[in-house]
Scaffold this motif. Sequence first.
Motif, mmCIF file in Angstrom:
data_model
loop_
_atom_site.group_PDB
_atom_site.id
_atom_site.type_symbol
_atom_site.label_atom_id
_atom_site.label_comp_id
_atom_site.label_asym_id
_atom_site.label_seq_id
_atom_site.Cartn_x
_atom_site.Cartn_y
_atom_site.Cartn_z
ATOM 1 N N LYS A 40 -15.870 38.241 40.892
ATOM 2 C CA LYS A 40 -15.159 38.743 39.715
ATOM 3 C C LYS A 40 -15.329 40.257 39.605
ATOM 4 C CE LYS A 40 -13.292 38.266 35.472
ATOM 5 N NZ LYS A 40 -11.920 37.801 35.230
ATOM 6 N N LEU A 41 -14.224 40.967 39.418
ATOM 7 C CA LEU A 41 -14.254 42.425 39.300
ATOM 8 C C LEU A 41 -13.952 42.816 37.859
ATOM 9 C CD1 LEU A 41 -12.224 43.375 42.513
ATOM 10 C CD2 LEU A 41 -14.711 43.220 42.260
ATOM 11 N N GLU A 42 -14.896 43.505 37.258
ATOM 12 C CA GLU A 42 -14.715 43.972 35.888
ATOM 13 C C GLU A 42 -15.179 45.417 35.795
ATOM 14 O OE1 GLU A 42 -15.636 40.607 32.812
ATOM 15 O OE2 GLU A 42 -17.130 40.507 34.420
ATOM 16 N N ASP A 43 -14.497 46.183 34.983
ATOM 17 C CA ASP A 43 -14.842 47.598 34.821
ATOM 18 C C ASP A 43 -15.948 47.730 33.785
ATOM 19 O OD1 ASP A 43 -14.882 50.280 35.097
ATOM 20 O OD2 ASP A 43 -13.008 50.667 34.029
ATOM 21 N N ALA A 44 -17.149 47.290 34.188
ATOM 22 C CA ALA A 44 -18.292 47.332 33.272
ATOM 23 C C ALA A 44 -19.548 47.569 34.096
ATOM 24 C CB ALA A 44 -18.402 46.023 32.489
ATOM 25 N N SER A 45 -20.553 48.137 33.464
ATOM 26 C CA SER A 45 -21.772 48.504 34.182
ATOM 27 C C SER A 45 -22.490 47.280 34.733
ATOM 28 C CB SER A 45 -22.713 49.289 33.268
ATOM 29 O OG SER A 45 -23.041 48.527 32.104
ATOM 30 N N ASP A 46 -22.487 46.164 33.960
ATOM 31 C CA ASP A 46 -23.186 44.983 34.467
ATOM 32 C C ASP A 46 -22.462 44.361 35.642
ATOM 33 O OD1 ASP A 46 -21.098 44.247 32.864
ATOM 34 O OD2 ASP A 46 -22.167 42.664 31.793
ATOM 35 N N ASN A 47 -21.124 44.562 35.738
ATOM 36 C CA ASN A 47 -20.414 44.074 36.911
ATOM 37 C C ASN A 47 -20.785 44.884 38.144
ATOM 38 O OD1 ASN A 47 -17.465 44.150 38.592
ATOM 39 N ND2 ASN A 47 -18.237 42.142 37.937
#
Length: 224
Positions: A40-47
């Motif tokens: 899963k690709l998300e524009d977030a630091s935890d990703n």
Amino acid sequence: NNYLEIIHFPQGILIDRESNIQDLFQKYMGKSYIPIFKLKLEDASDNSDVRAIFLRSFLDHITNMLALKSNYVHGIRYILGDLLTNIFEHSESEYAYFAFQNYPILKKMEICVCDTGVGLLENYKRNKNNLEVDFSHILSHIDAMENVVKGLSTKSIERGFGVHTSRNMVVNGFKGTFIYQSGDALSINDTISPSDCNINGVIFSINIPYDKFVDNFNYISFVE
């Protein structure tokens, strides 16, 4: 059909921020393959943390399976890291897909990475007014593929050589086979030609004969 079910084709096994990545890889200890993992690709630091842990676990699994020497692990890490960065920054795909197969009798391994995003041509179209480079001449999937493998990406000039560098490392460093497809454009090593199928996103596959590894290989020699 049985093999496709074993590798979880086509859905893949979801990897997201809730996943216990180490436990997922542990299930395939002793196997000659890694099934399709859907990252899963998300524009977030935890990703970003998830991507880093996944890539490290993927490489550790291959390294342990084949007892790879560190000089080749560094090269494979460079290639996969650059591919994942490209997908995250440019594909607009929700997922990146990874798979691995070892062929012990043939003494070779195959790593496949793909996405279902906008593809190379659309990426160039969306950046044709890029201030650094004029991409208006890129009108087909073949045009886009030729420019990418030559190093003319839509990134800044300093970071525009990822695929070109990876191809050089695979073909000349690993003595392997480099396969890259987007749309109906197919690149195999140094040859680019039309494909009979037209795909969404990109597929990248590298075939590496590990019986040809040498002690003095240094991936830095191939980094531009």
